[in-house]
Design a protein around this motif. Structure first.
Motif, PDB file in Angstrom:
ATOM      1  N   LEU A 101       0.824  -1.201   0.000  1.00 36.12           N
ATOM      2  CA  LEU A 101       0.000   0.000   0.000  1.00 36.12           C
ATOM      3  C   LEU A 101       0.863   1.257   0.000  1.00 36.12           C
ATOM      4  O   LEU A 101       0.589   2.210  -0.745  1.00 36.12           O
ATOM      5  CB  LEU A 101      -0.949  -0.006   1.211  1.00 36.12           C
ATOM      6  CG  LEU A 101      -1.976  -1.142   1.220  1.00 36.12           C
ATOM      7  CD1 LEU A 101      -2.872  -1.052   2.447  1.00 36.12           C
ATOM      8  CD2 LEU A 101      -2.831  -1.108  -0.041  1.00 36.12           C
ATOM      9  N   VAL A 102       1.923   1.273   0.816  1.00 33.97           N
ATOM     10  CA  VAL A 102       2.745   2.486   0.909  1.00 33.97           C
ATOM     11  C   VAL A 102       3.451   2.771  -0.414  1.00 33.97           C
ATOM     12  O   VAL A 102       3.414   3.893  -0.915  1.00 33.97           O
ATOM     13  CB  VAL A 102       3.776   2.356   2.057  1.00 33.97           C
ATOM     14  CG1 VAL A 102       4.788   3.493   1.998  1.00 33.97           C
ATOM     15  CG2 VAL A 102       3.076   2.372   3.395  1.00 33.97           C
ATOM     16  N   THR A 103       4.069   1.735  -1.022  1.00 34.01           N
ATOM     17  CA  THR A 103       4.782   1.983  -2.282  1.00 34.01           C
ATOM     18  C   THR A 103       3.807   2.439  -3.367  1.00 34.01           C
ATOM     19  O   THR A 103       4.111   3.356  -4.124  1.00 34.01           O
ATOM     20  CB  THR A 103       5.531   0.727  -2.759  1.00 34.01           C
ATOM     21  OG1 THR A 103       4.640  -0.375  -2.725  1.00 34.01           O
ATOM     22  CG2 THR A 103       6.727   0.425  -1.897  1.00 34.01           C
ATOM     23  N   SER A 104       2.618   1.814  -3.416  1.00 34.17           N
ATOM     24  CA  SER A 104       1.655   2.218  -4.432  1.00 34.17           C
ATOM     25  C   SER A 104       1.186   3.647  -4.195  1.00 34.17           C
ATOM     26  O   SER A 104       0.994   4.411  -5.144  1.00 34.17           O
ATOM     27  CB  SER A 104       0.448   1.282  -4.443  1.00 34.17           C
ATOM     28  OG  SER A 104       0.866  -0.020  -4.673  1.00 34.17           O
ATOM     29  N   LEU A 105       1.010   3.990  -2.923  1.00 39.00           N
ATOM     30  CA  LEU A 105       0.571   5.346  -2.597  1.00 39.00           C
ATOM     31  C   LEU A 105       1.612   6.371  -3.049  1.00 39.00           C
ATOM     32  O   LEU A 105       1.276   7.381  -3.689  1.00 39.00           O
ATOM     33  CB  LEU A 105       0.329   5.458  -1.087  1.00 39.00           C
ATOM     34  CG  LEU A 105      -0.350   6.753  -0.649  1.00 39.00           C
ATOM     35  CD1 LEU A 105      -1.812   6.719  -1.062  1.00 39.00           C
ATOM     36  CD2 LEU A 105      -0.246   6.946   0.861  1.00 39.00           C
ATOM     37  N   ILE A 106       2.891   6.103  -2.730  1.00 40.50           N
ATOM     38  CA  ILE A 106       3.957   7.008  -3.176  1.00 40.50           C
ATOM     39  C   ILE A 106       3.906   7.150  -4.693  1.00 40.50           C
ATOM     40  O   ILE A 106       3.958   8.260  -5.246  1.00 40.50           O
ATOM     41  CB  ILE A 106       5.343   6.466  -2.756  1.00 40.50           C
ATOM     42  CG1 ILE A 106       5.460   6.408  -1.236  1.00 40.50           C
ATOM     43  CG2 ILE A 106       6.461   7.335  -3.329  1.00 40.50           C
ATOM     44  CD1 ILE A 106       6.731   5.737  -0.745  1.00 40.50           C
ATOM     45  N   ALA A 107       3.752   6.001  -5.379  1.00 35.96           N
ATOM     46  CA  ALA A 107       3.735   6.030  -6.835  1.00 35.96           C
ATOM     47  C   ALA A 107       2.600   6.895  -7.358  1.00 35.96           C
ATOM     48  O   ALA A 107       2.789   7.720  -8.258  1.00 35.96           O
ATOM     49  CB  ALA A 107       3.609   4.608  -7.380  1.00 35.96           C
ATOM     50  N   MET A 108       1.415   6.736  -6.786  1.00 35.02           N
ATOM     51  CA  MET A 108       0.271   7.478  -7.302  1.00 35.02           C
ATOM     52  C   MET A 108       0.395   8.962  -6.992  1.00 35.02           C
ATOM     53  O   MET A 108       0.049   9.798  -7.823  1.00 35.02           O
ATOM     54  CB  MET A 108      -1.043   6.937  -6.713  1.00 35.02           C
ATOM     55  CG  MET A 108      -1.342   5.501  -7.034  1.00 35.02           C
ATOM     56  SD  MET A 108      -0.914   4.986  -8.692  1.00 35.02           S
ATOM     57  CE  MET A 108      -2.191   5.752  -9.633  1.00 35.02           C
ATOM     58  N   VAL A 109       0.890   9.298  -5.794  1.00 33.40           N
ATOM     59  CA  VAL A 109       1.029  10.705  -5.423  1.00 33.40           C
ATOM     60  C   VAL A 109       1.928  11.427  -6.426  1.00 33.40           C
ATOM     61  O   VAL A 109       1.710  12.587  -6.777  1.00 33.40           O
ATOM     62  CB  VAL A 109       1.601  10.831  -3.992  1.00 33.40           C
ATOM     63  CG1 VAL A 109       2.101  12.233  -3.716  1.00 33.40           C
ATOM     64  CG2 VAL A 109       0.542  10.439  -2.985  1.00 33.40           C
ATOM     65  N   ILE A 110       2.953  10.724  -6.930  1.00 30.70           N
ATOM     66  CA  ILE A 110       3.865  11.353  -7.881  1.00 30.70           C
ATOM     67  C   ILE A 110       3.335  11.260  -9.313  1.00 30.70           C
ATOM     68  O   ILE A 110       3.347  12.235 -10.059  1.00 30.70           O
ATOM     69  CB  ILE A 110       5.254  10.695  -7.788  1.00 30.70           C
ATOM     70  CG1 ILE A 110       5.834  10.965  -6.406  1.00 30.70           C
ATOM     71  CG2 ILE A 110       6.188  11.214  -8.858  1.00 30.70           C
ATOM     72  CD1 ILE A 110       7.020  10.125  -6.072  1.00 30.70           C
ATOM     73  N   ALA A 111       2.826  10.077  -9.680  1.00 28.96           N
ATOM     74  CA  ALA A 111       2.493   9.854 -11.092  1.00 28.96           C
ATOM     75  C   ALA A 111       1.220  10.586 -11.527  1.00 28.96           C
ATOM     76  O   ALA A 111       1.125  11.025 -12.662  1.00 28.96           O
ATOM     77  CB  ALA A 111       2.360   8.359 -11.363  1.00 28.96           C
ATOM     78  N   VAL A 112       0.243  10.713 -10.627  1.00 29.63           N
ATOM     79  CA  VAL A 112      -1.028  11.293 -11.062  1.00 29.63           C
ATOM     80  C   VAL A 112      -0.895  12.760 -11.486  1.00 29.63           C
ATOM     81  O   VAL A 112      -1.289  13.111 -12.601  1.00 29.63           O
ATOM     82  CB  VAL A 112      -2.109  11.106  -9.979  1.00 29.63           C
ATOM     83  CG1 VAL A 112      -3.350  11.906 -10.313  1.00 29.63           C
ATOM     84  CG2 VAL A 112      -2.458   9.639  -9.847  1.00 29.63           C
ATOM     85  N   PRO A 113      -0.324  13.637 -10.643  1.00 32.34           N
ATOM     86  CA  PRO A 113      -0.206  15.023 -11.123  1.00 32.34           C
ATOM     87  C   PRO A 113       0.655  15.139 -12.379  1.00 32.34           C
ATOM     88  O   PRO A 113       0.277  15.848 -13.322  1.00 32.34           O
ATOM     89  CB  PRO A 113       0.465  15.761  -9.951  1.00 32.34           C
ATOM     90  CG  PRO A 113       0.588  14.817  -8.848  1.00 32.34           C
ATOM     91  CD  PRO A 113       0.197  13.461  -9.287  1.00 32.34           C
ATOM     92  N   ILE A 114       1.777  14.404 -12.403  1.00 32.61           N
ATOM     93  CA  ILE A 114       2.649  14.500 -13.579  1.00 32.61           C
ATOM     94  C   ILE A 114       1.931  13.974 -14.817  1.00 32.61           C
ATOM     95  O   ILE A 114       1.960  14.594 -15.887  1.00 32.61           O
ATOM     96  CB  ILE A 114       3.965  13.734 -13.326  1.00 32.61           C
ATOM     97  CG1 ILE A 114       4.750  14.431 -12.219  1.00 32.61           C
ATOM     98  CG2 ILE A 114       4.811  13.663 -14.590  1.00 32.61           C
ATOM     99  CD1 ILE A 114       6.041  13.758 -11.857  1.00 32.61           C
ATOM    100  N   GLY A 115       1.233  12.853 -14.656  1.00 32.29           N
ATOM    101  CA  GLY A 115       0.496  12.290 -15.786  1.00 32.29           C
ATOM    102  C   GLY A 115      -0.565  13.254 -16.297  1.00 32.29           C
ATOM    103  O   GLY A 115      -0.734  13.429 -17.508  1.00 32.29           O
ATOM    104  N   LEU A 116      -1.268  13.900 -15.376  1.00 36.70           N
ATOM    105  CA  LEU A 116      -2.301  14.856 -15.788  1.00 36.70           C
ATOM    106  C   LEU A 116      -1.678  16.047 -16.505  1.00 36.70           C
ATOM    107  O   LEU A 116      -2.203  16.528 -17.513  1.00 36.70           O
ATOM    108  CB  LEU A 116      -3.107  15.338 -14.574  1.00 36.70           C
ATOM    109  CG  LEU A 116      -4.071  14.303 -13.994  1.00 36.70           C
ATOM    110  CD1 LEU A 116      -4.763  14.872 -12.766  1.00 36.70           C
ATOM    111  CD2 LEU A 116      -5.107  13.917 -15.034  1.00 36.70           C
ATOM    112  N   PHE A 117      -0.534  16.512 -16.003  1.00 32.50           N
ATOM    113  CA  PHE A 117       0.124  17.644 -16.656  1.00 32.50           C
ATOM    114  C   PHE A 117       0.580  17.252 -18.068  1.00 32.50           C
ATOM    115  O   PHE A 117       0.453  18.047 -19.002  1.00 32.50           O
ATOM    116  CB  PHE A 117       1.321  18.127 -15.829  1.00 32.50           C
ATOM    117  CG  PHE A 117       0.945  19.171 -14.810  1.00 32.50           C
ATOM    118  CD1 PHE A 117       0.288  20.327 -15.194  1.00 32.50           C
ATOM    119  CD2 PHE A 117       1.256  19.004 -13.470  1.00 32.50           C
ATOM    120  CE1 PHE A 117      -0.067  21.290 -14.262  1.00 32.50           C
ATOM    121  CE2 PHE A 117       0.906  19.959 -12.525  1.00 32.50           C
ATOM    122  CZ  PHE A 117       0.244  21.102 -12.930  1.00 32.50           C
TER     123      PHE A 117
END
Lengths: 338, 280
Positions: A101-117
């Motif tokens: 859960l922690v690694t996935s959370l870190i991944a999403m916190v970083i990837a989602v804003p960058i992916g949206l941008f």
């Protein structure tokens, strides 16, 4: 009246005038054969479709059967216990679940804003002729096998983090009350933060390509109306595109999350494989998939193997829920567009 | 200038800059990873890699048995998985387009498409390796086939749905039975897309490691016996990269280079083959 072809076929067309008895027989035989093969083909395709269902059913059932010895021995305590002791055959899933859960959370916190941008760049800013090449380049990131991320993470990325980012984080947040626990301990290089960052790179293309697809589906009239009111590009994206595509974007994020949760090889290389729950993000940990990959072939004893399969079952249940939710949301937006 | 207007403009410039930066960031990783692969793997790329077996630690060697194993496992997986995938996709697009079964299969297929591949490995371990009592190349091939099926189902269905109904109606109007119509008309019209699907599936499985770890396992030697453990490139990379030996690590980098560029070449040619955009 035989048409030239690869195979000789019975001429099925009705001829003018009377036909001979043997011709009529041949015709009806040929028709019966066609009918039979038609039905057979239909049932074969249907069988293949059912087979896909059986595959999923088989996965679930075999995991449940495999996990039963461990689950009946440890009960629900399996989910909340941190123990992992192959010698005394005492197992609990808390540390791997926590790490996943922690690694996935870190991944999403970083990837989602960058992916949206990136999706915003591709749909609003990028010149037409560059859109396809950049889009493909980002999607190629998804094509790189996960083991490559693993070997790259272990030999290049982890040493880099160990000498730069991690000492910086420790020095900066070491005195801050809450953050100091998040970044406590020596900079090993490998650990949950490194795994999370690698996962972020891996899910980035999924978030990007789905966001781009749903952004492109926004009716141009809506955007043009907003531009006509004098909105800036950012305001158009923030107040028109994002609200319109919210459901689809969330679906894309969930799909990326599903990938991050189940990712095995990249994480196995850089997680450190330590069976403990630690508050510090830079400490080594483990995930469900990394534990299975590391220990399954070496597991001796039924309870050990069964505990690992039980971990697989937990992983499958978590990803199943996440993916089902993602599909449901994406289906909703597809219906609205289509 | 109106201060509200100025702040809106400022905010716009900042976010546009961020989106440009994010794109550079994303592309940067691709360049960085591919660059490292070339840098580390290219020096080890020699004919020896393709003609010698994986070495014991401390001596020189190649990756021949691993490359062969990967080719055999991938080939068998495609051989098993593709027909099932195409037939299931055919049912969903041709016979049961609005049937309940199709929507259920579509949902299940999407789950299988993104299910963790290590779970597939556990599944095959339970149904093949454990009953047979030993690891085997067959088990590895079947595990990979389980990953091929959903990819092919998805593309087959998508591509057959794109075939215009007027073609089907024309075929039906001259009295062609439905199965012949599908095989002679619909498949032919959707051929490029379906081949793309198979190529994407090959690209996907040729880098898969997790499902092979406890099905095909690994093999230090030349082996074409599918009843015995079989080497494959990804598993060899996994084993060699995590070893403490420098020559093994160098070989792992070379293997990584080979596999990455093979996979990328496959997925680029798949894209080139179909002008339609890739489905997620």
């Amino acid at each position: 009246m035989q048409p030239a072809g690869r195979r000789t076929v019975v001429d099925l067309a009705l001829q003018p005038g009377a036909i001979r008895a043997d011709e009529a027989m041949a015709r009806s035989r040929a028709l019966a054969k066609l009918k039979l093969s038609d039905i057979a083909f239909r049932h074969v395709t249907r069988g293949a479709a059912v087979f896909v269902l059986l595959l999923l059913g088989g996965v679930i059932i075999s995991l449940i059967i495999g996990a039963t010895p461990a689950l009946s021995k440890f009960g629900l305590g399996f989910l909340v216990s941190e123990r992992w002791n192959p010698v005394t055959e005492n197992f609990g899933a808390l540390a791997p679940i926590y790490g996943t859960l922690v690694t996935s959370l870190i991944a999403m916190v970083i990837a989602v804003p960058i992916g949206l941008f990136i999706a915003m760049f591709l749909t609003e800013l990028c010149p037409m002729w560059l859109r396809r090449p950049i889009g493909i380049a980002i999607e190629l990131l998804a094509g790189i096998p996960s083991i490559i991320y693993g070997i790259w993470g272990l030999f290049v990325f982890a040493p880099f983090l160990q000498s730069t980012l991690q000492p910086f984080l420790i020095a900066t947040f070491g005195e801050v009350p809450v953050l100091s626990t998040l970044f406590a301990g020596p900079p090993y290089g490998i650990g949950m933060l490194t795994a999370g960052l690698i996962l972020a790179i891996m899910v980035l293309p999924f978030v990007t390509s789905i966001s781009r697809d749903v952004f492109e589906a926004v009716p141009p009239v809506l955007k043009e109306a907003a531009y006509g009111l004098g909105c800036t590009t950012w305001e158009v994206v923030r107040y028109v595109v994002l609200p319109y595509t919210r459901v689809g974007v969330i679906g894309g994020v969930m799909l990326g999350l599903g990938r991050a949760l189940g990712e095995t090889m990249a994480v196995t290389f850089v997680i450190g494989n330590a069976h403990k729950v630690s508050a510090s993000l830079i400490a080594p940990g483990t995930t469900i998939s990394a534990t299975i990959a590391n220990e399954f072939t070496e597991a001796v004893g039924d309870i050990y193997t069964s505990s690992l399969i039980a971990l697989g079952l937990i992983l499958f249940v978590i990803t199943f829920i996440v993916l089902a939710l993602a599909r449901y949301l994406l289906l909703r937006i597809e219906r609205r567009i289509g | 200038m109106n201060p509200l207007y100025a702040s809106r403009r400022r905010r716009n410039v900042i976010t546009m800059g961020l989106s440009f930066g994010a794109t550079i960031f994303g592309l940067g990783w691709l360049v960085l990873i591919l660059g490292t692969l070339l840098w580390e793997g290219f020096s080890g790329l020699s004919p020896r890699v393709f003609i010698e077996m994986t070495p014991p630690p401390g001596s020189a060697g190649g990756l021949l048995n691993a490359i062969l194993g990967s080719l055999v496992l991938t080939g068998l997986a495609v051989l098993f998985g593709t027909p099932i995938g195409i037939l299931a996709g055919t049912y969903m697009a041709e016979y049961g387009r609005h049937a309940k079964l199709s929507s259920v299969v579509r949902f299940v297929n999407d789950i299988l498409l993104s299910a963790p591949s290590i779970v597939v490995g556990l599944f095959i371990y339970e149904v093949m390796v454990y009953p047979m009592g030993h690891f085997s190349g067959w088990a590895g091939a079947v595990a990979l086939a389980v990953i091929v099926v959903p990819v092919v189902v998805r593309t087959t269905e998508d591509m057959l749905t794109l075939v215009p109904d007027s073609l089907r109606e024309a075929a039906a109007s001259i009295g062609l039975p439905r199965s012949l119509m599908i095989m002679r008309i619909a498949y032919r019209a959707a051929k490029a897309g379906m081949v793309t699907g198979v190529l994407l599936a090959v690209a996907r499985i040729s880098g898969e490691t997790a499902p092979l770890l406890f099905t095909a396992l690994n093999n230090q030697f030349w082996s074409t016996n599918l009843n015995a453990p079989m080497a494959s490139l990804p598993v060899v990379i996994f084993q060699f990269a995590l070893s403490p030996y420098k020559d093994w690590q160098a070989l792992a980098w070379t293997g990584a280079l080979i596999i990455t560029f093979a996979v990328l070449a496959l997925s680029i040619s798949a894209r080139a083959l179909s002008s339609t955009r890739k489905q997620s």
